[in-house]
Write a protein that holds these residues in place. Sequence first.
Motif, mmCIF file in Angstrom:
data_model
loop_
_atom_site.group_PDB
_atom_site.id
_atom_site.type_symbol
_atom_site.label_atom_id
_atom_site.label_comp_id
_atom_site.label_asym_id
_atom_site.label_seq_id
_atom_site.Cartn_x
_atom_site.Cartn_y
_atom_site.Cartn_z
ATOM 1 N N MET A 63 -8.172 32.158 -31.772
ATOM 2 C CA MET A 63 -8.247 32.875 -30.426
ATOM 3 C C MET A 63 -9.379 33.826 -30.649
ATOM 4 O O MET A 63 -9.762 34.457 -29.543
ATOM 5 N N PHE A 101 2.674 37.134 -29.296
ATOM 6 C CA PHE A 101 2.038 38.231 -29.242
ATOM 7 C C PHE A 101 2.560 39.529 -29.654
ATOM 8 O O PHE A 101 3.941 39.402 -29.375
ATOM 9 N N ASN A 105 4.786 38.581 -23.378
ATOM 10 C CA ASN A 105 4.023 38.152 -22.356
ATOM 11 C C ASN A 105 4.285 37.135 -21.541
ATOM 12 O O ASN A 105 3.570 35.951 -21.297
ATOM 13 N N PHE A 107 4.866 34.644 -18.506
ATOM 14 C CA PHE A 107 4.361 34.461 -17.096
ATOM 15 C C PHE A 107 5.173 35.034 -16.107
ATOM 16 O O PHE A 107 6.473 34.637 -16.325
ATOM 17 N N TYR A 117 5.659 25.238 -19.393
ATOM 18 C CA TYR A 117 4.429 25.301 -19.084
ATOM 19 C C TYR A 117 3.404 24.601 -20.313
ATOM 20 O O TYR A 117 2.679 23.680 -19.947
ATOM 21 N N ASP B 338 -3.019 39.757 -21.468
ATOM 22 C CA ASP B 338 -2.337 38.959 -22.309
ATOM 23 C C ASP B 338 -1.539 37.408 -21.543
ATOM 24 O O ASP B 338 -0.998 36.729 -22.558
ATOM 25 N N LEU B 339 -1.460 37.664 -20.465
ATOM 26 C CA LEU B 339 -1.264 36.406 -19.616
ATOM 27 C C LEU B 339 -2.082 35.223 -20.096
ATOM 28 O O LEU B 339 -1.803 33.993 -20.246
ATOM 29 N N ASP B 341 -4.231 35.037 -22.773
ATOM 30 C CA ASP B 341 -3.927 34.777 -24.136
ATOM 31 C C ASP B 341 -2.771 33.929 -24.531
ATOM 32 O O ASP B 341 -2.904 33.202 -25.176
ATOM 33 N N ALA B 342 -1.752 34.230 -23.635
ATOM 34 C CA ALA B 342 -0.539 33.582 -23.711
ATOM 35 C C ALA B 342 -0.747 31.992 -23.408
ATOM 36 O O ALA B 342 -0.572 31.195 -24.091
ATOM 37 N N SER B 343 -1.718 31.906 -22.191
ATOM 38 C CA SER B 343 -1.793 30.736 -22.113
ATOM 39 C C SER B 343 -2.575 29.752 -22.651
ATOM 40 O O SER B 343 -2.692 28.641 -23.270
ATOM 41 N N LEU B 344 -3.730 30.319 -23.168
ATOM 42 C CA LEU B 344 -4.791 29.733 -24.132
ATOM 43 C C LEU B 344 -3.937 29.630 -25.562
ATOM 44 O O LEU B 344 -4.286 28.676 -26.166
ATOM 45 N N GLY B 345 -3.134 30.480 -25.869
ATOM 46 C CA GLY B 345 -2.407 30.438 -27.294
ATOM 47 C C GLY B 345 -1.650 29.228 -27.259
ATOM 48 O O GLY B 345 -1.111 28.730 -28.063
ATOM 49 N N THR B 353 -5.788 27.332 -17.443
ATOM 50 C CA THR B 353 -5.282 28.893 -17.345
ATOM 51 C C THR B 353 -5.551 29.814 -16.222
ATOM 52 O O THR B 353 -4.582 30.202 -15.682
ATOM 53 N N ARG B 356 -3.272 27.723 -13.191
ATOM 54 C CA ARG B 356 -1.812 27.781 -13.464
ATOM 55 C C ARG B 356 -1.337 29.027 -13.578
ATOM 56 O O ARG B 356 0.017 29.192 -13.605
ATOM 57 N N VAL B 357 -1.915 29.704 -14.381
ATOM 58 C CA VAL B 357 -1.625 31.303 -14.764
ATOM 59 C C VAL B 357 -2.026 32.355 -13.991
ATOM 60 O O VAL B 357 -1.625 33.041 -13.155
ATOM 61 N N ALA B 361 -0.487 34.059 -10.467
ATOM 62 C CA ALA B 361 -0.375 35.618 -11.075
ATOM 63 C C ALA B 361 -0.649 36.538 -10.047
ATOM 64 O O ALA B 361 -0.394 37.538 -9.546
#
Lengths: 262, 457
Positions: A63, A101, A105, A107, A117, B338-339, B341-345, B353, B356-357, B361
């Motif tokens: 990351m 995290f 978070n 979506f 997802y 953080d959205l 990051d969440a998607s990439l994570g 990302t 779709r996110v 959003a």
Amino acid sequence: MVESKDTPDAPCVKMRTRRLKLWYGDKQALAGIDLDVPEHQVTALIGPSGCGKTTFLKCLNRMTDTIEGVTTEGRVTLDEVDIRDRSVDVVQLRARVGMVFQKPNPFPKTVYDNIAYGPRIHGLAANRRELDDIVESSLRRAGLWEEVSGRLGDLATGMSGGQQQRLCIARSIAVAPEVILMDEPCSALDPISTARIEELIDELRANYTIIIVTHNLQQAARVSQMTAFFHLGRLIEVNGTAELFQSPTESMTEDYITGRFG
Amino acid sequence: MMLTLALICLAAAAFFFGQRKAVSVTGGRTSALHSRPVYHGWYVALACGLPAVSLWFLILLVGDWMIDRTIVAALPGELREASAPVLQRFLNDAETLAAGGVPTIELTPELEAAAASFRRLSLLEHWVGFGAALGIGLIASGIAMRRIDVSRRTRQPVERVLLIVLLAAAAISVLTTAGIVFSVLFEAIRFFDKVPILDFLFGVKWSPQIALREDQVGSSGAFGAIPLFTGTLLVTFVAMLVAGPVGLLSAVYLAEYADPRHRAVAKPMLEILAGIPTVVYGFFAALIVAPALRQAGISLGLDVASESALAAGLVMGMMIIPFVSSLTDDALAAVPADLRDASLGLGATHQETVTRVVIPAALPGIVAGFLLAVSRAIGETMIVVMAAGLAANLTANPFEAVTTVTVQIVTLLIGDQEFDSAKTLAAFALGLTLFMVTLGLNIVALRMVQKYQEQYD
């Protein structure tokens, strides 16, 4: 170092870092970290703020690539393969090494779409039924199924903080990762939600390798089998959790866990 | 002018001394004061300025009335008995003459005498007002000075005055809007007395010809607004076909892909596009785009009018790209990191990302941006005046000339018409309808933005 995978007291190493160094621009944040992360155990990373534990965690699924001006050096391996090898796609890596995290978070989608997802992106389900199964089993494993099975179509952002965080855990489980990285997953939650998540972490250990960053030493003692103490970008000490807390070998570790600094 | 300067100086002095007095009463320990010294300063300055200005206006008001009375009383009998408008005109001319201007009526000894006494009296009024205003300012600030004390609450009154000033500033814009709406509304109602509202809203023929003479043939005209609204919609549709995708994609590039150096150049460049005067876009459309389209049409065997909805729409689309892109850019940038990051994570690619996110959003914000751009396009005038034409064709063919609501308002009002003719009043009816449409769009857009903001708080 233990290399044999068959010795019962020494579980095999899932992830390994060697001389891992990292700079944000000119500022060095990690000064050569050597750490072995044992499979199917919970490894806790503790240390004062700014000691590099979150940075280290982010290196494990790259990351850090998304942050500008970061340079890294050294080796990080997953199942003995360097994760920065050209043969490793960062996208696949992150599917194998999931992340939860600090702040929940979800979506701004429905509960169902949040969980679905990852599987949709990675094509893990051939049809709607398989997807439904993945969603259900992920929510069950995260201990959330009972609470949300009736409202999968509701917006996930409307749930409580603790539920959101368990949803985020379920979301990362849904892509069937091997390792789950957790960055202070309970710091934004109340004690009851925290207890539920700690229970959950303990259950997840059977199927996943977990690395958790925490500021809460009691939490580290409760959930982890291994603890690593970081200070100023260095790994000061790493040992079994019980040993580290009862008889730390380094005086700095002792000072930290007895509350003399940090 | 002199009074203004004198008052400013006086108030400044009052501020200075008030502040000093406040410091001195504490013997240097300003923390003992209820209100900080600066508030005491403002308190004294306001105590000087407010009564002085109020008295000045009062004296001017009363004084002007008294001057008129005095002059009229000094007039010879037959003029004094004259009707009010005549008398008023006489007085206005006396004032003009006194100020050194040229009067509209014949110069008579009476007028000159009146002007002379006008000059004398208004000078007197001026000095009386000046003296009285400064006097009351001095007295009031003196009183305020004496009342300065450690426990004196001066912050509250000062802040109340400030509040009133802020409120007045806010009220000006609200009242202006209300004023415009009501004036348009009343004129539109007068129009609907002459032309039934249903004929206006649903009529398909627009030909606002009004007879120049009463007996002329075809003096009624037709006021069906449908062709104008379809023309407006057609041009707006073409404009959004250009601005929608281009604006959206450029915003996605700027917000998600551009590295900071490119962004630093590209974003201001896009915003310059919004700074080009619309008249420049207008002649760009009329002189370059429209002929080019016509040429291209001929070579393809299409019949493109020299003034076409297509040309106007294309250029208008260019004009509103910055609206779409900058509002979309804001909406995308407001999606929390953080959205992403969440998607990439979860192992999503950057492109997954974004599509779709991030875009879902930001969707309410993006749609709101589109709606604002549409309302901007509907209300746009200059480009369509120059490039879309005047013919009220009821057509969906973008190659034909069409006319829009705004163009017709312009043409209705630039003729030599009586103000209360149906033709002039029709402009108000059109304006009202247009206003209702854009108001509706703006309200919907604002609602969406609000809903969207709630989501991430």
